[in-house]
Write a protein that holds these residues in place. Structure first.
Motif, PDB file in Angstrom:
ATOM      1  N   LEU A 332       5.889 -14.014 -23.316  1.00 18.85           N
ATOM      2  CA  LEU A 332       5.756 -14.217 -21.874  1.00 18.85           C
ATOM      3  C   LEU A 332       5.604 -12.886 -21.150  1.00 18.85           C
ATOM      4  N   PHE A 333       6.185 -11.819 -21.719  1.00 12.73           N
ATOM      5  CA  PHE A 333       6.055 -10.472 -21.154  1.00 12.73           C
ATOM      6  C   PHE A 333       4.806  -9.762 -21.678  1.00 12.73           C
ATOM      7  N   GLY A 334       4.092 -10.428 -22.587  1.00 12.94           N
ATOM      8  CA  GLY A 334       2.865  -9.849 -23.129  1.00 12.94           C
ATOM      9  C   GLY A 334       3.082  -8.723 -24.113  1.00 12.94           C
ATOM     10  N   ASN A 335       4.265  -8.691 -24.757  1.00 14.07           N
ATOM     11  CA  ASN A 335       4.551  -7.625 -25.709  1.00 14.07           C
ATOM     12  C   ASN A 335       5.430  -8.181 -26.828  1.00 14.07           C
ATOM     13  N   ASP A 336       4.870  -8.279 -28.024  1.00 14.05           N
ATOM     14  CA  ASP A 336       5.632  -8.814 -29.153  1.00 14.05           C
ATOM     15  C   ASP A 336       5.955  -7.741 -30.199  1.00 14.05           C
ATOM     16  N   GLN A 337       5.856  -6.467 -29.802  1.00 18.24           N
ATOM     17  CA  GLN A 337       6.173  -5.379 -30.720  1.00 18.24           C
ATOM     18  C   GLN A 337       7.677  -5.379 -31.037  1.00 18.24           C
ATOM     19  N   PRO A 338       8.051  -4.985 -32.267  1.00 16.73           N
ATOM     20  CA  PRO A 338       9.465  -5.032 -32.674  1.00 16.73           C
ATOM     21  C   PRO A 338      10.397  -4.280 -31.730  1.00 16.73           C
ATOM     22  N   TYR A 339       9.984  -3.095 -31.260  1.00 18.38           N
ATOM     23  CA  TYR A 339      10.861  -2.312 -30.389  1.00 18.38           C
ATOM     24  C   TYR A 339      11.134  -3.060 -29.089  1.00 18.38           C
ATOM     25  N   PHE A 340      10.091  -3.755 -28.561  1.00 21.71           N
ATOM     26  CA  PHE A 340      10.258  -4.477 -27.307  1.00 21.71           C
ATOM     27  C   PHE A 340      11.145  -5.707 -27.492  1.00 21.71           C
ATOM     28  N   VAL A 341      10.998  -6.390 -28.629  1.00 23.46           N
ATOM     29  CA  VAL A 341      11.832  -7.561 -28.913  1.00 23.46           C
ATOM     30  C   VAL A 341      13.300  -7.153 -28.994  1.00 23.46           C
ATOM     31  N   LEU A 342      13.578  -6.028 -29.656  1.00 26.21           N
ATOM     32  CA  LEU A 342      14.955  -5.540 -29.750  1.00 26.21           C
ATOM     33  C   LEU A 342      15.487  -5.137 -28.376  1.00 26.21           C
ATOM     34  N   MET A 343      14.644  -4.508 -27.565  1.00 27.05           N
ATOM     35  CA  MET A 343      15.062  -4.130 -26.222  1.00 27.05           C
ATOM     36  C   MET A 343      15.297  -5.371 -25.366  1.00 27.05           C
ATOM     37  N   LEU A 344      14.464  -6.375 -25.547  1.00 26.37           N
ATOM     38  CA  LEU A 344      14.614  -7.634 -24.823  1.00 26.37           C
ATOM     39  C   LEU A 344      15.965  -8.275 -25.145  1.00 26.37           C
ATOM     40  N   CYS A 345      16.357  -8.227 -26.412  1.00 30.69           N
ATOM     41  CA  CYS A 345      17.663  -8.756 -26.817  1.00 30.69           C
ATOM     42  C   CYS A 345      18.792  -7.935 -26.186  1.00 30.69           C
ATOM     43  N   SER A 346      18.591  -6.628 -26.075  1.00 28.31           N
ATOM     44  CA  SER A 346      19.588  -5.779 -25.419  1.00 28.31           C
ATOM     45  C   SER A 346      19.790  -6.207 -23.974  1.00 28.31           C
ATOM     46  N   TRP A 347      18.691  -6.462 -23.267  1.00 22.94           N
ATOM     47  CA  TRP A 347      18.786  -6.947 -21.887  1.00 22.94           C
ATOM     48  C   TRP A 347      19.496  -8.302 -21.843  1.00 22.94           C
ATOM     49  N   GLY A 348      19.147  -9.160 -22.794  1.00 25.20           N
ATOM     50  CA  GLY A 348      19.754 -10.480 -22.840  1.00 25.20           C
ATOM     51  C   GLY A 348      21.264 -10.408 -23.017  1.00 25.20           C
ATOM     52  N   PHE A 349      21.716  -9.537 -23.916  1.00 25.46           N
ATOM     53  CA  PHE A 349      23.155  -9.383 -24.130  1.00 25.46           C
ATOM     54  C   PHE A 349      23.835  -8.764 -22.904  1.00 25.46           C
ATOM     55  N   ALA A 350      23.121  -7.886 -22.204  1.00 22.17           N
ATOM     56  CA  ALA A 350      23.684  -7.288 -20.977  1.00 22.17           C
ATOM     57  C   ALA A 350      23.885  -8.351 -19.901  1.00 22.17           C
ATOM     58  N   ILE A 351      22.903  -9.251 -19.773  1.00 23.54           N
ATOM     59  CA  ILE A 351      23.022 -10.339 -18.797  1.00 23.54           C
ATOM     60  C   ILE A 351      24.182 -11.259 -19.174  1.00 23.54           C
ATOM     61  N   LEU A 352      24.290 -11.578 -20.463  1.00 23.93           N
ATOM     62  CA  LEU A 352      25.402 -12.414 -20.927  1.00 23.93           C
ATOM     63  C   LEU A 352      26.746 -11.747 -20.667  1.00 23.93           C
ATOM     64  N   THR A 353      26.781 -10.422 -20.806  1.00 20.49           N
ATOM     65  CA  THR A 353      28.021  -9.683 -20.546  1.00 20.49           C
ATOM     66  C   THR A 353      28.503  -9.913 -19.123  1.00 20.49           C
ATOM     67  N   ILE A 354      27.583  -9.781 -18.166  1.00 21.25           N
ATOM     68  CA  ILE A 354      27.938  -9.975 -16.753  1.00 21.25           C
ATOM     69  C   ILE A 354      28.402 -11.401 -16.501  1.00 21.25           C
ATOM     70  N   ILE A 355      27.644 -12.372 -17.034  1.00 18.48           N
ATOM     71  CA  ILE A 355      27.992 -13.783 -16.830  1.00 18.48           C
ATOM     72  C   ILE A 355      29.368 -14.094 -17.404  1.00 18.48           C
ATOM     73  N   MET A 356      29.631 -13.637 -18.641  1.00 14.85           N
ATOM     74  CA  MET A 356      30.893 -13.954 -19.300  1.00 14.85           C
ATOM     75  C   MET A 356      32.062 -13.199 -18.667  1.00 14.85           C
ATOM     76  N   ALA A 357      31.822 -11.994 -18.156  1.00 12.62           N
ATOM     77  CA  ALA A 357      32.890 -11.249 -17.480  1.00 12.62           C
ATOM     78  C   ALA A 357      33.320 -11.982 -16.217  1.00 12.62           C
TER      79      ALA A 357
END
Length: 376
Positions: A332-357
């Protein structure tokens, strides 16, 4: 944890099953997951009818038979059926690997044991992987002989474990009716998201280090083994850490995982990649036991088996859907490179951190308002 480990033998099996596609051969490794998902939700009902111990013993026997069949049979269809039966067996005993602890232990002792359970799980997974690495040298059929390890829990559980307050056939008392609530389903959905994103570290690391010209896939495999070891050691003191941090342990763990993913995604050397992966492993070691400890807090009374099953469905479904979900979002972001997927997961975990806190703060405040002085 041992079902997919046989993937190490896939290159050898492809030479035997030449009429099957690579995807069909790979299914030998992944098919048990389908059996697990199908059986988990019925394990509690089966246990009510036949008893918990008989259900677990039956599951272990199915695991043993399904696991060893490829040692003696070369027919692809029969092997697929056997692997599916193996998955059904895992689905029978898997929920009780955690929910039985609710019968034996309470409060702090339960938190300690859940940490030890996760430690033994990671140790078993790593040890079985090393065992298969040796056995596969003698051929792919020999690798499947590793599933003889089922004899250990089959004998020891059968001979030495007595389940407290088990309602057996012939008793007048009926087993308490199990139920669930929206909080359990929310926790299961959370685990689906967490495991779906975390699996991308395992799936993408080899591609990432290759694409970034950092190192080889073989070294990436060794680094991932280090992640498992870090998770194992981190889960050992879970009980003590949980006592100090309470339910804030989950948002802290998610923040640590987010940082680990970010370090890996921006890494330019093996040392930095290893550091990020180890950080992920350390904090992920708290997620699994906390999920089931939290389930013990929010599930209705006498519903440990059902709640555990629902959460395990979320975990297995997240792991199964991981490539589809995460890669779909990356596209959906137009980038399926491994580095971007890993960074995307990092953002996802950061968002979950805020929600769960935020959720933990609100939940703690409500818990104090509604709780009786003698409750914990």
């Amino acid at each position: 944890m041992t079902a997919p480990s046989v993937a190490i033998a896939i290159p050898l099996m492809e030479k035997t099953f030449t009429e099957q596609t690579s995807a069909q051969v790979e299914m030998i490794s992944t098919l048990p997951n389908l059996g697990v998902l199908l059986m988990i939700m019925f394990s509690t009902l089966i246990a009510h009818k036949f008893g918990i111990k008989r259900t677990i013993m039956g599951g272990l026997i199915m695991y043993l038979v399904g696991g060893l069949t490829p040692v003696f049979i070369t027919n692809y269809t029969i092997i697929i059926i056997a692997r599916f039966i193996m998955g059904l067996g895992i689905g029978l005993f898997n929920p009780f690997a955690v929910s039985l602890m609710y019968r034996f232990y309470k409060k702090q002792e339960l938190a300690d044991m859940l940490g030890y359970q996760n430690t033994s799980q990671n140790l078993g997974n790593a040890g079985f992987g090393l065992l298969l690495g040796v056995l596969v040298l003698a051929g792919w059929k020999t690798a499947f002989a590793g599933y003889l390890i089922a004899m250990i829990p089959l004998l020891m559980f059968g001979l030495f474990v007595k389940i407290p307050i088990e309602h057996r056939a012939g008793e007048n008392k009926k087993a308490p009716k199990q139920s669930t609530n929206v909080h359990v389903f929310m926790l299961a959905f959370l685990m689906l998201i967490i495991f779906g994103m975390f699996m991308m570290m395992t799936i993408k690391l080899a591609s990432f280090v290759t694409a970034q010209h950092i190192t080889t896939p073989a070294i990436a495999s060794s680094i991932l083994a280090g992640m498992g070891a870090a998770s194992m050691f981190a889960s050992m003191p879970f009980g003590k850490i949980s006592k100090f941090l309470g339910n804030f342990i989950l948002p802290i763990a998610l923040l640590g995982i987010s940082i680990g993913f970010m370090i890996v995604a921006t890494a330019t050397s093996v040392l930095v990649v290893t550091l990020g992966v180890i950080i992920c492993g350390i904090f992920f070691g708290w997620v699994f036991p906390q999920a089931f400890y939290r389930a013990a807090q929010i599930a209705p009374a006498n519903s440990g088996n059902l709640s555990t099953s629902i959460i395990l469905v979320g975990i297995n479904l997240g792991a199964f859907l991981s490539p589809t979900l995460v890669n779909g979002v990356a596209n959906l972001f137009g980038n399926d490179q491994p580095y971007f997927v890993l960074m995307l997961c990092s953002w996802g975990f950061a968002i979950l951190t805020i929600i769960m806190a935020v959720y933990t703060i609100v939940d703690k405040r409500n818990h104090k308002l509604n709780q009786k002085p003698e409750e914990i």
